[in-house]
Scaffold this motif. Structure first.
Motif, PDB file in Angstrom:
ATOM      1  N   PRO A   1     -32.680  55.242 -22.297  1.00  0.00           N
ATOM      2  CA  PRO A   1     -33.927  55.157 -21.536  1.00  0.00           C
ATOM      3  C   PRO A   1     -33.779  54.308 -20.270  1.00  0.00           C
ATOM      4  O   PRO A   1     -34.436  54.595 -19.255  1.00  0.00           O
ATOM      5  N   VAL A   2     -32.910  53.287 -20.319  1.00  0.00           N
ATOM      6  CA  VAL A   2     -32.724  52.450 -19.121  1.00  0.00           C
ATOM      7  C   VAL A   2     -32.115  53.281 -17.992  1.00  0.00           C
ATOM      8  O   VAL A   2     -32.538  53.191 -16.832  1.00  0.00           O
ATOM      9  N   MET A   3     -31.139  54.128 -18.337  1.00  0.00           N
ATOM     10  CA  MET A   3     -30.529  54.977 -17.309  1.00  0.00           C
ATOM     11  C   MET A   3     -31.534  56.027 -16.818  1.00  0.00           C
ATOM     12  O   MET A   3     -31.605  56.319 -15.625  1.00  0.00           O
ATOM     13  N   ALA A   4     -32.331  56.563 -17.749  1.00  0.00           N
ATOM     14  CA  ALA A   4     -33.358  57.523 -17.325  1.00  0.00           C
ATOM     15  C   ALA A   4     -34.349  56.838 -16.386  1.00  0.00           C
ATOM     16  O   ALA A   4     -34.760  57.411 -15.365  1.00  0.00           O
ATOM     17  N   GLY A   5     -34.721  55.615 -16.705  1.00  0.00           N
ATOM     18  CA  GLY A   5     -35.632  54.854 -15.842  1.00  0.00           C
ATOM     19  C   GLY A   5     -35.021  54.615 -14.468  1.00  0.00           C
ATOM     20  O   GLY A   5     -35.690  54.724 -13.442  1.00  0.00           O
ATOM     21  N   THR A   6     -33.706  54.313 -14.458  1.00  0.00           N
ATOM     22  CA  THR A   6     -33.027  54.105 -13.173  1.00  0.00           C
ATOM     23  C   THR A   6     -33.087  55.379 -12.333  1.00  0.00           C
ATOM     24  O   THR A   6     -33.411  55.335 -11.143  1.00  0.00           O
ATOM     25  N   VAL A   7     -32.783  56.492 -12.972  1.00  0.00           N
ATOM     26  CA  VAL A   7     -32.803  57.768 -12.242  1.00  0.00           C
ATOM     27  C   VAL A   7     -34.194  58.008 -11.654  1.00  0.00           C
ATOM     28  O   VAL A   7     -34.338  58.352 -10.473  1.00  0.00           O
ATOM     29  N   LEU A   8     -35.236  57.782 -12.459  1.00  0.00           N
ATOM     30  CA  LEU A   8     -36.597  58.028 -11.968  1.00  0.00           C
ATOM     31  C   LEU A   8     -36.984  57.065 -10.842  1.00  0.00           C
ATOM     32  O   LEU A   8     -37.718  57.432  -9.925  1.00  0.00           O
ATOM     33  N   THR A   9     -36.480  55.841 -10.908  1.00  0.00           N
ATOM     34  CA  THR A   9     -36.795  54.849  -9.874  1.00  0.00           C
ATOM     35  C   THR A   9     -36.164  55.217  -8.541  1.00  0.00           C
ATOM     36  O   THR A   9     -36.744  55.010  -7.473  1.00  0.00           O
ATOM     37  N   VAL A  10     -34.952  55.757  -8.635  1.00  0.00           N
ATOM     38  CA  VAL A  10     -34.142  55.991  -7.447  1.00  0.00           C
ATOM     39  C   VAL A  10     -34.447  57.346  -6.805  1.00  0.00           C
ATOM     40  O   VAL A  10     -34.331  57.527  -5.606  1.00  0.00           O
ATOM     41  N   LEU A  11     -34.847  58.299  -7.638  1.00  0.00           N
ATOM     42  CA  LEU A  11     -34.995  59.683  -7.194  1.00  0.00           C
ATOM     43  C   LEU A  11     -35.900  59.867  -5.966  1.00  0.00           C
ATOM     44  O   LEU A  11     -35.502  60.550  -5.021  1.00  0.00           O
ATOM     45  N   PRO A  12     -37.110  59.272  -5.936  1.00  0.00           N
ATOM     46  CA  PRO A  12     -37.970  59.533  -4.775  1.00  0.00           C
ATOM     47  C   PRO A  12     -37.301  59.157  -3.455  1.00  0.00           C
ATOM     48  O   PRO A  12     -37.374  59.909  -2.479  1.00  0.00           O
ATOM     49  N   ILE A  13     -36.608  58.022  -3.443  1.00  0.00           N
ATOM     50  CA  ILE A  13     -36.008  57.569  -2.189  1.00  0.00           C
ATOM     51  C   ILE A  13     -34.789  58.433  -1.850  1.00  0.00           C
ATOM     52  O   ILE A  13     -34.516  58.706  -0.683  1.00  0.00           O
ATOM     53  N   LEU A  14     -34.068  58.880  -2.877  1.00  0.00           N
ATOM     54  CA  LEU A  14     -32.915  59.739  -2.605  1.00  0.00           C
ATOM     55  C   LEU A  14     -33.351  61.092  -2.070  1.00  0.00           C
ATOM     56  O   LEU A  14     -32.707  61.663  -1.192  1.00  0.00           O
ATOM     57  N   ILE A  15     -34.458  61.621  -2.590  1.00  0.00           N
ATOM     58  CA  ILE A  15     -34.974  62.898  -2.082  1.00  0.00           C
ATOM     59  C   ILE A  15     -35.374  62.747  -0.613  1.00  0.00           C
ATOM     60  O   ILE A  15     -35.029  63.559   0.239  1.00  0.00           O
ATOM     61  N   LEU A  16     -36.070  61.658  -0.335  1.00  0.00           N
ATOM     62  CA  LEU A  16     -36.461  61.368   1.049  1.00  0.00           C
ATOM     63  C   LEU A  16     -35.226  61.278   1.937  1.00  0.00           C
ATOM     64  O   LEU A  16     -35.190  61.810   3.052  1.00  0.00           O
ATOM     65  N   PHE A  17     -34.204  60.631   1.417  1.00  0.00           N
ATOM     66  CA  PHE A  17     -32.962  60.468   2.178  1.00  0.00           C
ATOM     67  C   PHE A  17     -32.307  61.821   2.452  1.00  0.00           C
ATOM     68  O   PHE A  17     -31.866  62.097   3.563  1.00  0.00           O
ATOM     69  N   LEU A  18     -32.275  62.682   1.416  1.00  0.00           N
ATOM     70  CA  LEU A  18     -31.661  63.999   1.599  1.00  0.00           C
ATOM     71  C   LEU A  18     -32.390  64.802   2.656  1.00  0.00           C
ATOM     72  O   LEU A  18     -31.789  65.504   3.460  1.00  0.00           O
ATOM     73  N   MET A  19     -33.726  64.695   2.669  1.00  0.00           N
ATOM     74  CA  MET A  19     -34.498  65.484   3.617  1.00  0.00           C
ATOM     75  C   MET A  19     -34.386  64.948   5.037  1.00  0.00           C
ATOM     76  O   MET A  19     -34.358  65.712   5.993  1.00  0.00           O
ATOM     77  N   LEU A  20     -34.373  63.630   5.161  1.00  0.00           N
ATOM     78  CA  LEU A  20     -34.490  63.023   6.492  1.00  0.00           C
ATOM     79  C   LEU A  20     -33.326  62.097   6.805  1.00  0.00           C
ATOM     80  O   LEU A  20     -33.491  61.079   7.461  1.00  0.00           O
ATOM     81  N   GLN A  21     -32.131  62.452   6.336  1.00  0.00           N
ATOM     82  CA  GLN A  21     -31.037  61.487   6.452  1.00  0.00           C
ATOM     83  C   GLN A  21     -30.694  61.121   7.893  1.00  0.00           C
ATOM     84  O   GLN A  21     -30.371  59.973   8.172  1.00  0.00           O
ATOM     85  N   ARG A  22     -30.799  62.095   8.794  1.00  0.00           N
ATOM     86  CA  ARG A  22     -30.447  61.790  10.177  1.00  0.00           C
ATOM     87  C   ARG A  22     -31.313  60.663  10.737  1.00  0.00           C
ATOM     88  O   ARG A  22     -30.816  59.661  11.249  1.00  0.00           O
ATOM     89  N   GLN A  23     -32.631  60.826  10.583  1.00  0.00           N
ATOM     90  CA  GLN A  23     -33.557  59.818  11.095  1.00  0.00           C
ATOM     91  C   GLN A  23     -33.409  58.494  10.337  1.00  0.00           C
ATOM     92  O   GLN A  23     -33.539  57.418  10.909  1.00  0.00           O
ATOM     93  N   MET A  24     -33.143  58.610   9.033  1.00  0.00           N
ATOM     94  CA  MET A  24     -33.025  57.403   8.237  1.00  0.00           C
ATOM     95  C   MET A  24     -31.815  56.583   8.645  1.00  0.00           C
ATOM     96  O   MET A  24     -31.879  55.374   8.792  1.00  0.00           O
ATOM     97  N   ILE A  25     -30.690  57.264   8.819  1.00  0.00           N
ATOM     98  CA  ILE A  25     -29.477  56.543   9.228  1.00  0.00           C
ATOM     99  C   ILE A  25     -29.699  55.921  10.593  1.00  0.00           C
ATOM    100  O   ILE A  25     -29.328  54.781  10.844  1.00  0.00           O
ATOM    101  N   LYS A  26     -30.382  56.655  11.457  1.00  0.00           N
ATOM    102  CA  LYS A  26     -30.671  56.116  12.786  1.00  0.00           C
ATOM    103  C   LYS A  26     -31.476  54.822  12.681  1.00  0.00           C
ATOM    104  O   LYS A  26     -31.170  53.814  13.318  1.00  0.00           O
TER     105      LYS A  26
END
Lengths: 280, 286
Positions: free
Chosen positions: B252-277
């Motif tokens: 459950p701790v790893m599942a919780g980690t995945v759920l915590t991280v997922l929203p920001i990773l999705i955002l990163f995948l969609m907008l990585q160019r602007q984010m890196i900038k």
């Protein structure tokens, strides 16, 4: 006035506490009582005389120094190797940068399991090569190693992406001149590339240093400052520990003040060194 | 030295050795970054007893989503998630608005003491959060704001870096256009909305993205401010979960980690160019 709200917030929650912190460092305040006694420099005297001060300073120094050096060196090396036409380079760039956007708390929690000496990833990989995993949880040296490696893992993408951008903005004519002069790759790197990367290196050394000195989440999530009490306790962690666990806010404020002075001094020296470097 | 054809800036001549080394380096970092991530995801789909076997299973057999249902049902993860959304949204909105207004006043409006005010705003960058927490904690507790959203949001809402970033952007705008708009009788707010902002979207997007990422990931202050799921964000919830289950029940701790991280990773995948900038801003000018 457009600036007023922002100024008010910065004054109330940045500058006021900065000064108040110095006042608190001369008291024996316990964080919850409405009053505190002024005890002069007793906290400072205690800090300089205390046995754990030395270990905590060493931990902070090792963690910070190793993080700055290793993440910058690997970031630069990687940028040099990937500064050419390679298939899939942009995908790799995204992948390496991804951990930088993930929270330290989540990475700390996850990597505690990665380093689990009984059932973790590192143990499994080492066992497949016939080696035995160090006890990252119980041995202070290895615990500090674990925390440092984890933080470097998180930060690598940052130094890499910035070095790569700097390399790609460099002057091509200098490369060509060096090639005509028959420079070896090593002299080319030292005499042509490094000097051009100097502003980037300076920028990175300051930002990575300031960031790593402030790390709290990864240390809290992975070790709670332990093992053996102060195995991975850094100055920031000590501020938290003394103030909110031991209820010695006055002493915590002392450590915070000392930490701030150290940070100011280091930044000042870095700026001075860089100024000298660019003038000659 | 061999002779070779003219090379352009984008495809600099490299020896085959360098190309091989480049691919080797790429393969190596992919391994270093991806394997731990894979390990975390794989573990989150394992049954409890399969996590504690040697050698480790690299493919969950049988795969299960039990850990995820545990996290969502027995632990108040939805509440942590809601808190994260509220805190991130409130803080980001406040920071973006304040940052834009401050930057605008400090770049395009004229008033006495402007450079001193700029210095005050920018120097706040030199003061780490960690040094101000003790006194801020005392103040916020006195106000009775512990375990409240405003107690988490307001002390963090001052903007130094964003002001700096947006100010640089505003100063880079062509002065002729701004002067022309002024001569046309545009007031300060109209000038900002109609002239300055439309030319500054990319920087604003980059600034907004770093703000969202930073606030989503913020740990120390919310951690000190919130004891329970009433206001604690995901990052804090995750370490509470780790406190209760870590070591003995990693699933459950790893599942919780995945759920915590997922929203920001999705955002990163969609907008990585602007984010890196945004996240690397400040380095480019050297």
């Amino acid at each position: 006035m457009l600036l007023l709200p922002n100024l008010a917030l910065l004054t109330t929650f940045v500058y006021r506490p900065l000064i108040d912190n110095i006042r608190l460092s001369f008291t024996d305040w316990n964080i919850s009582s409405p009053t505190a006694n002024v005890i002069g420099t007793a906290n400072y005297v205690e800090w300089f005389g205390r046995e754990d001060t030395r270990q905590i300073l060493t931990n902070t120094l090792v963690f910070t120094f190793v993080t700055v050096m290793v993440s910058m060196a690997i970031g630069l090396g990687l940028a040099l190797l990937l500064d050419q036409k390679l298939r899939g380079r942009n995908m790799v760039r995204s992948l390496v940068f991804a951990p930088f956007v993930v929270s330290g708390a989540a990475i700390g929690v996850a990597f505690q399991f990665v380093f689990d000496p009984s059932f973790g990833l590192i143990r499994d990989v080492m066992a497949r090569f016939g080696a035995q995993s160090p006890d990252f949880y119980q041995q202070p040296g290895w615990a500090l190693f674990m925390v440092t490696v984890t933080y470097i893992w998180k930060n690598l993408g940052y130094t890499f992406v910035i070095y790569l951008a700097a390399l790609q903005g460099r002057r091509i004519d200098l490369d060509e001149a060096a090639e005509i002069d028959g420079a070896t790759p090593w002299t080319h790197f030292r005499k042509v590339l490094l000097p051009q990367l100097r502003p980037t290196t300076f920028f990175l050394s300051i930002t990575v240093l300031l960031n790593s000195v402030q790390v709290f989440d990864i240390i809290y999530a992975m070790t709670r400052g332990g093992p053996l009490g102060t195995g991975t306790t850094t100055l920031v962690f000590q501020v938290y520990q003394e103030t909110f666990i031991n209820y010695r806010a006055g002493y915590g404020a002392t450590v915070a003040t000392i930490m701030f002075l150290i940070l100011l001094t280091i930044t000042f020296i870095q700026v001075r060194v860089m100024d000298k470097g660019t003038k000659t | 030295m061999s002779t070779h054809a003219q090379v352009g800036p984008s495809d600099r001549h490299r020896s085959p050795l360098m190309t091989t080394a480049g691919y080797a380096a790429m393969a190596f970092v992919v391994l270093i970054i991806a394997v731990p991530l894979l390990w975390i995801v794989v573990t989150s789909f394992k049954e409890r007893q399969d996590i504690y076997v040697r050698p480790a299973q690299w493919i969950p057999n049988p795969a299960t989503t039990d850990n995820y249902s545990t996290v969502v049902t027995t632990i108040p993860f939805p509440a942590y998630f809601r808190n994260s959304l509220i805190i991130t949204a409130a803080l980001s909105t406040a920071k973006i608005v304040l940052g834009v207004l401050s930057a605008y006043a400090l770049s395009l409006l004229r008033f006495p003491g402007r450079s001193i005010v700029f210095l005050i705003v920018i120097s706040a960058l030199m003061v780490p959060n960690q040094i101000t927490v003790i006194s801020n904690y005392a103040l916020v507790s006195q106000l009775g704001w512990r375990n409240t959203y405003q107690g988490i949001v307001i002390p963090l809402a001052g903007v130094a870096f964003g002001t700096f970033l947006m100010r640089n952007q505003f100063l880079s705008l062509p002065t002729e256009i701004i002067e022309a708009a002024r001569l046309d009788g545009a007031g300060p707010m109209k000038l900002l909305w109609r002239v300055v902002m439309p030319m500054s979207w990319p920087t604003l997007v980059a600034f907004s993205l770093i703000t969202v990422v930073n606030e989503w990931n913020e740990y120390l202050w919310p951690f000190l401010m919130s004891d329970n799921e009433a206001t604690a964000p995901l990052q804090v919830g995750l370490t509470i979960l780790q406190n209760n289950e870590g070591g003995t029940n990693w699933g459950p701790v790893m599942a919780g980690t995945v759920l915590t991280v997922l929203p920001i990773l999705i955002l990163f995948l969609m907008l990585q160019r602007q984010m890196i900038k945004g996240l690397t801003a400040g380095a480019v000018k050297g």
